[in-house]
Design a protein around this motif. Structure first.
Motif, PDB file in Angstrom:
ATOM      1  N   SER A 122       5.139  -8.842  -1.174  1.00  0.00           N
ATOM      2  CA  SER A 122       4.142  -7.934  -0.624  1.00  0.00           C
ATOM      3  C   SER A 122       4.652  -7.382   0.711  1.00  0.00           C
ATOM      4  O   SER A 122       4.927  -8.150   1.631  1.00  0.00           O
ATOM      5  N   LEU A 171       0.845  -1.198   0.000  1.00  0.00           N
ATOM      6  CA  LEU A 171       0.000   0.000   0.000  1.00  0.00           C
ATOM      7  C   LEU A 171       0.879   1.247   0.000  1.00  0.00           C
ATOM      8  O   LEU A 171       2.065   1.172   0.334  1.00  0.00           O
ATOM      9  N   GLU A 212      -2.707  -0.410   8.884  1.00  0.00           N
ATOM     10  CA  GLU A 212      -3.290   0.848   8.391  1.00  0.00           C
ATOM     11  C   GLU A 212      -2.872   2.052   9.229  1.00  0.00           C
ATOM     12  O   GLU A 212      -2.506   3.096   8.690  1.00  0.00           O
ATOM     13  N   ASN A 221      -5.290  -4.569  -4.167  1.00  0.00           N
ATOM     14  CA  ASN A 221      -4.140  -5.445  -3.889  1.00  0.00           C
ATOM     15  C   ASN A 221      -4.531  -6.872  -3.512  1.00  0.00           C
ATOM     16  O   ASN A 221      -3.820  -7.820  -3.844  1.00  0.00           O
ATOM     17  N   THR A 222      -5.655  -7.018  -2.800  1.00  0.00           N
ATOM     18  CA  THR A 222      -6.033  -8.348  -2.296  1.00  0.00           C
ATOM     19  C   THR A 222      -6.170  -9.389  -3.407  1.00  0.00           C
ATOM     20  O   THR A 222      -5.577 -10.464  -3.323  1.00  0.00           O
ATOM     21  N   LEU A 266      -6.031   4.329   1.183  1.00  0.00           N
ATOM     22  CA  LEU A 266      -5.530   3.013   1.588  1.00  0.00           C
ATOM     23  C   LEU A 266      -6.590   1.935   1.387  1.00  0.00           C
ATOM     24  O   LEU A 266      -6.290   0.835   0.934  1.00  0.00           O
ATOM     25  N   GLN A 267      -7.846   2.285   1.711  1.00  0.00           N
ATOM     26  CA  GLN A 267      -8.922   1.294   1.563  1.00  0.00           C
ATOM     27  C   GLN A 267      -9.132   0.935   0.088  1.00  0.00           C
ATOM     28  O   GLN A 267      -9.311  -0.227  -0.264  1.00  0.00           O
ATOM     29  N   GLU A 305       3.816  -5.802   3.997  1.00  0.00           N
ATOM     30  CA  GLU A 305       2.586  -5.688   4.802  1.00  0.00           C
ATOM     31  C   GLU A 305       2.795  -4.716   5.969  1.00  0.00           C
ATOM     32  O   GLU A 305       3.714  -4.893   6.777  1.00  0.00           O
ATOM     33  N   ASN A 364      -6.856   1.114  -2.298  1.00  0.00           N
ATOM     34  CA  ASN A 364      -5.692   0.332  -2.720  1.00  0.00           C
ATOM     35  C   ASN A 364      -5.734  -1.093  -2.190  1.00  0.00           C
ATOM     36  O   ASN A 364      -5.339  -2.029  -2.877  1.00  0.00           O
ATOM     37  N   GLU A 365      -6.209  -1.254  -0.964  1.00  0.00           N
ATOM     38  CA  GLU A 365      -6.290  -2.597  -0.361  1.00  0.00           C
ATOM     39  C   GLU A 365      -7.223  -3.485  -1.169  1.00  0.00           C
ATOM     40  O   GLU A 365      -6.944  -4.653  -1.420  1.00  0.00           O
ATOM     41  N   LYS A 366      -8.344  -2.888  -1.626  1.00  0.00           N
ATOM     42  CA  LYS A 366      -9.308  -3.644  -2.446  1.00  0.00           C
ATOM     43  C   LYS A 366      -8.662  -4.118  -3.745  1.00  0.00           C
ATOM     44  O   LYS A 366      -8.981  -5.180  -4.264  1.00  0.00           O
TER      45      LYS A 366
END
Length: 216
Positions: A113, A9, A118, A181-182, A174-175, A115, A177-179
């Motif tokens: 990745s 992220l 947040e 990246n997963t 961030l939210q 990690e 991007n997280e969607k």
């Protein structure tokens, strides 16, 4: 040969670790932003095509971006391998990349990745500020200018914080991007080339962990 895609992220430390990897392994660092700018400046066929979308404020289609990546990966400076930064961002792009790298015989060997929680990312990104003149990036926590109030790179004394580095904007970013990246992590996990590294550690320790993956 190492052909690497770094996932993480915003604020996870991809830029810092990329520099360290390039220093040790002499890989060519390919950032999609730089790649677009270079192709447009050199007025390559695909660069001009990308520019026609950007000038209209449209998103560049995946196929055009993929052709740009293919053009870049085909250049002679990629002898020791490469680090991809900013591409792929979706499963469609990941599949396009797989086709390109097969064709060029330069498949990804590693996906790492980084990690980071947040809260840590919000703190890191909200601490970020930039030089108004040359765009050099600093951080109140991890990277202050050597001389307070003076840019290391160009000597300017004017700094600013980008709108998208303000805490409320950072959380939303961030939210989003997280969607994105997963699914990519799942995709590369299935392909058996994903490694996860704890990005909460000091930059030195992060690099040690990344180095341990790459030197296998």
């Amino acid at each position: 040969m190492i052909n690497l895609f770094l996932l993480g992220l915003p604020g996870a430390g991809k830029g810092t670790v990329s520099e360290q990897i390039v220093d040790k392994y002499h890989l060519t660092h390919i950032s999609t932003g730089d790649m677009f700018r270079e192709a447009m400046a050199n007025e390559t066929k695909v660069g001009l095509e990308a520019k026609s979308y950007i000038d209209k404020g449209d998103l560049v289609p995946d196929e055009v971006t993929a052709r740009l990546v293919e053009e870049r990966l085909g250049q002679p400076d990629i002898k020791e391998g490469y680090i991809l930064d900013g591409f792929p961002r979706t499963i469609v792009q990941a599949e396009l990349l797989e086709e390109i790298t097969k064709k060029l015989n330069k498949p990804l060997t590693n996906v790492i990745s980084l990690e980071v929680k947040e809260d840590t990312l919000v703190n890191r990104l909200s601490a970020r500020f930039m030089c108004k003149k040359c765009g050099a990036t600093y951080n109140k926590i991890t990277k202050m200018p050597k001389v307070v109030g003076t840019c290391d790179r160009c000597g300017s004394h004017e700094f600013y914080q980008r709108e998208d580095d303000k805490p409320e904007v950072v959380k939303n970013r961030l939210q989003v991007n997280e969607k994105m990246n997963t699914p990519l992590k799942d995709y590369y996990q299935k392909n058996g080339i994903l490694s996860v590294v704890d990005g909460e550690q000091t930059p030195e320790k992060v690099f040690e962990s990344v180095d341990a993956v790459l030197s296998k």
